[in-house]
Design an enzyme around this catalytic site. Structure first.
Site, PDB file in Angstrom:
ATOM      1  N   GLU A 270       5.569  -2.273   2.478  1.00  0.00           N
ATOM      2  CA  GLU A 270       4.164  -1.921   2.257  1.00  0.00           C
ATOM      3  C   GLU A 270       3.287  -2.363   3.428  1.00  0.00           C
ATOM      4  O   GLU A 270       2.637  -3.414   3.373  1.00  0.00           O
ATOM      5  CB  GLU A 270       3.629  -2.535   0.956  1.00  0.00           C
ATOM      6  CG  GLU A 270       2.203  -2.094   0.642  1.00  0.00           C
ATOM      7  CD  GLU A 270       1.609  -2.770  -0.585  1.00  0.00           C
ATOM      8  OE1 GLU A 270       0.469  -2.431  -0.943  1.00  0.00           O
ATOM      9  OE2 GLU A 270       2.275  -3.636  -1.179  1.00  0.00           O
TER      10      GLU A 270
ATOM     11  N   LYS B 221       5.561   1.988   0.510  1.00  0.00           N
ATOM     12  CA  LYS B 221       4.314   1.975  -0.246  1.00  0.00           C
ATOM     13  C   LYS B 221       3.178   2.002   0.767  1.00  0.00           C
ATOM     14  O   LYS B 221       3.006   1.055   1.538  1.00  0.00           O
ATOM     15  CB  LYS B 221       4.219   0.747  -1.152  1.00  0.00           C
ATOM     16  CG  LYS B 221       2.946   0.729  -2.000  1.00  0.00           C
ATOM     17  CD  LYS B 221       2.992  -0.349  -3.081  1.00  0.00           C
ATOM     18  CE  LYS B 221       1.698  -0.363  -3.887  1.00  0.00           C
ATOM     19  NZ  LYS B 221       1.748  -1.314  -5.026  1.00  0.00           N
TER      20      LYS B 221
END
Length: 295
Positions: A176, A213
């Site tokens: 992420e 993500k």
């Protein structure tokens, strides 16, 4: 679900991943949003007990197990807790929800327009413990503040380096590198980010896959090449401070990208709601986020 069934659920399942991983720094804010004031607790232990009660209520709500939530990201204390009289990862799997664990230790101070992750000693031991509990994968977050090419390269390299450690334990890493949605140069920076992610994906070994993500991009379909990439199991989106309606509207313009929302899922839940009101509110958010994720 066994590990292979979890992989297939995440790869091909219609739905989204719930982010239930607020940790030490973000827990008071999450509790305030839920209607629990700061004077309701006087120690970290009491604070985490209150947030666990909220998470248990979410996990046990009828709407949470209706098939539209395919995964959930947990804080370590949540992974070690119980819901419905069973370990949380076991209970989630029973409800058709694949468990992930937040593993990062927070962010370094900003440098070169990014905030790298702090060192993660003991990462392998934590991952092995998580896998023994039935956890499928992990998530770790760092933040991009501006379109500094060297900084973005460093943040992506760190995410992939830690991801390799996680792959070595048999878990699936969600990488992420969040791009701050308030950054004025986000469109240019996301071009750099995409190129760096593709470069690092090409360096992965045979048969290795990761998940990503990412902030919902400034340009629709900007991450289409990542969604189709054979070394990417799934691309999920963070809400990044958008309201549920804003996040869902923007996500719907990015086919193949599914939600992994925290604020967008939890923003209207309150401790004062009856169980029926709570489930209806949660269910409405789930329905909206699900619709955007399968658009």
């Amino acid at each position: 679900m066994n590990f292979d069934e979890m992989r297939q659920r995440i790869h091909a399942g219609e739905g989204f991943i719930a982010a239930l991983d607020q940790s030490g720094g973000s827990t008071p804010k999450a509790l305030r949003g839920y209607g629990v004031s700061d004077d309701a607790w006087s120690s970290d232990e009491e604070m985490f007990a209150l947030i666990h009660q909220m998470r248990q209520r979410i996990i046990e709500a009828p709407s949470f197990g209706n098939g539209k939530v395919i995964g959930a990201i947990l804080f370590e204390k949540t992974m070690d807790g119980e819901s419905g009289g069973k370990p949380v990862p076991t209970r989630l799997a029973e409800r058709g929800v694949v468990p992930f664990l937040k593993v990062d230790k927070g962010l370094e101070d900003e440098a070169q327009g990014v905030q790298l992750m702090k060192p993660m000693p003991g990462l392998e031991a934590l991952c092995e413990r998580a896998r023994a509990k039935g956890v499928f994968g992990t998530k770790m977050r760092s933040v991009i503040k501006s379109a500094d090419a060297a900084g973005i390269a460093a943040i992506v390299e760190q995410q992939f380096a830690e991801g390799k450690r996680i792959l070595g334990t048999g878990l699936m890493p969600i990488l992420e590198p969040e791009y701050d949605i308030k950054a004025s140069d986000r469109a240019a920076g996301e071009d750099i980010l995409l190129a760096e992610i593709l470069r690092n994906l090409d360096a992965l070994g045979e048969g290795e896959q990761v998940m990503l993500k990412l902030s919902i991009p400034a340009k629709a379909n900007h991450y289409a090449s990542l969604i189709k990439h054979p070394k990417v199991l799934r691309v999920v989106a963070l809400s990044g401070g958008y309201s549920t309606d804003e996040a869902c509207a923007k996500l719907a313009d990015n086919p193949g990208m599914i939600a992994s929302f925290s604020r967008g899922l939890l923003q209207d839940l309150r401790c004062s709601q009856s169980d029926e009101e709570f489930d209806a509110t949660l269910g409405a958010a789930i329905d909206e986020i699900y619709a955007a994720s399968i658009a």
